[in-house]
Design a protein around this motif. Structure first.
Motif, PDB file in Angstrom:
ATOM      1  N   GLU A   1     -26.926  -9.203 -24.712  1.00 49.41           N
ATOM      2  CA  GLU A   1     -25.854  -9.873 -25.450  1.00 49.41           C
ATOM      3  C   GLU A   1     -26.280 -11.278 -25.871  1.00 49.41           C
ATOM      4  OE1 GLU A   1     -22.472  -9.672 -22.889  1.00 49.41           O
ATOM      5  OE2 GLU A   1     -22.104  -7.558 -23.351  1.00 49.41           O
ATOM      6  N   ARG A   2     -26.949 -12.011 -24.978  1.00 52.98           N
ATOM      7  CA  ARG A   2     -27.448 -13.346 -25.338  1.00 52.98           C
ATOM      8  C   ARG A   2     -28.463 -13.256 -26.474  1.00 52.98           C
ATOM      9  NH1 ARG A   2     -27.626 -13.987 -19.776  1.00 52.98           N
ATOM     10  NH2 ARG A   2     -29.894 -13.829 -19.751  1.00 52.98           N
ATOM     11  N   TYR A   3     -29.327 -12.250 -26.409  1.00 55.08           N
ATOM     12  CA  TYR A   3     -30.329 -12.059 -27.459  1.00 55.08           C
ATOM     13  C   TYR A   3     -29.650 -11.794 -28.801  1.00 55.08           C
ATOM     14  CZ  TYR A   3     -34.007  -9.934 -30.222  1.00 55.08           C
ATOM     15  OH  TYR A   3     -34.868  -9.627 -31.237  1.00 55.08           O
ATOM     16  N   LYS A   4     -28.644 -10.932 -28.811  1.00 58.42           N
ATOM     17  CA  LYS A   4     -27.921 -10.628 -30.051  1.00 58.42           C
ATOM     18  C   LYS A   4     -27.230 -11.869 -30.603  1.00 58.42           C
ATOM     19  CE  LYS A   4     -27.010  -5.742 -29.269  1.00 58.42           C
ATOM     20  NZ  LYS A   4     -25.973  -4.734 -29.068  1.00 58.42           N
TER      21      LYS A   4
ATOM     22  N   SER B   1     -27.461 -16.485 -39.349  1.00 56.86           N
ATOM     23  CA  SER B   1     -26.304 -17.093 -40.000  1.00 56.86           C
ATOM     24  C   SER B   1     -26.629 -18.493 -40.502  1.00 56.86           C
ATOM     25  CB  SER B   1     -25.099 -17.125 -39.063  1.00 56.86           C
ATOM     26  OG  SER B   1     -25.325 -18.018 -38.002  1.00 56.86           O
ATOM     27  N   LYS B   2     -27.646 -19.132 -39.937  1.00 54.54           N
ATOM     28  CA  LYS B   2     -28.066 -20.437 -40.437  1.00 54.54           C
ATOM     29  C   LYS B   2     -28.602 -20.330 -41.856  1.00 54.54           C
ATOM     30  CE  LYS B   2     -29.490 -22.400 -36.017  1.00 54.54           C
ATOM     31  NZ  LYS B   2     -30.648 -22.826 -35.223  1.00 54.54           N
TER      32      LYS B   2
ATOM     33  N   LYS C   1     -28.109 -15.054 -30.135  1.00 58.68           N
ATOM     34  CA  LYS C   1     -29.127 -15.973 -30.664  1.00 58.68           C
ATOM     35  C   LYS C   1     -29.680 -15.466 -31.992  1.00 58.68           C
ATOM     36  CE  LYS C   1     -30.677 -18.368 -26.615  1.00 58.68           C
ATOM     37  NZ  LYS C   1     -31.496 -19.530 -26.612  1.00 58.68           N
ATOM     38  N   THR C   2     -29.885 -14.151 -32.105  1.00 61.02           N
ATOM     39  CA  THR C   2     -30.378 -13.581 -33.355  1.00 61.02           C
ATOM     40  C   THR C   2     -29.346 -13.779 -34.457  1.00 61.02           C
ATOM     41  OG1 THR C   2     -31.597 -11.917 -32.101  1.00 61.02           O
ATOM     42  CG2 THR C   2     -31.262 -11.482 -34.432  1.00 61.02           C
TER      43      THR C   2
END
Length: 121
Positions: free
Chosen positions: A44-47, A55-56, A49-50
């Protein structure tokens, strides 16, 4: 002739303790849910951060009534696209903002463009 190692027991065989092995297996089975939860949290953390990274790169631009915009030719006519074809067509004038990102457009002669159009910068 056989090598001497074939007949001699290995370090693992000498130090094997069946009771300790069974206890270790039971402990692993008790901890499997915790390990699973940690793996799910890591995914979940990986998703997240991705998603933040990608989105940037995308910027949302809200157009106002009266703004001049271009329309993606692939969105308006998917059959009329190709390597040497123009990527954009227009300009069009924003007639109405239905909700942020969704617009009614006018041709430059004042006639309305059919359908609603989703906009991005």
């Amino acid at each position: 002739m056989h090598p001497i190692e074939v007949g001699s027991p290995s370090h693992r065989e000498i130090n094997f303790d069946e009771i300790a092995n069974e206890e270790g297996l039971r402990t692993n089975m008790e901890l499997i849910d915790e390990v699973w939860d940690q793996a799910v949290a890591k995914m979940e953390r990986y998703k997240e951060k991705t998603g933040e990274h990608f989105s940037k790169k995308s910027r949302v631009k809200n157009f106002q009534v009266g703004d001049l915009v271009l329309r993606d030719t692939e969105a308006s006519d998917p059959t009329n696209t190709g390597k040497l074809m123009p990527k954009w067509e227009g300009p069009y004038k924003v007639k109405e903002v239905l909700r942020p990102g969704t617009y009614k457009l006018l041709n430059m002669d004042g006639s309305e463009v059919p359908n609603t159009w989703h906009g991005s910068d």
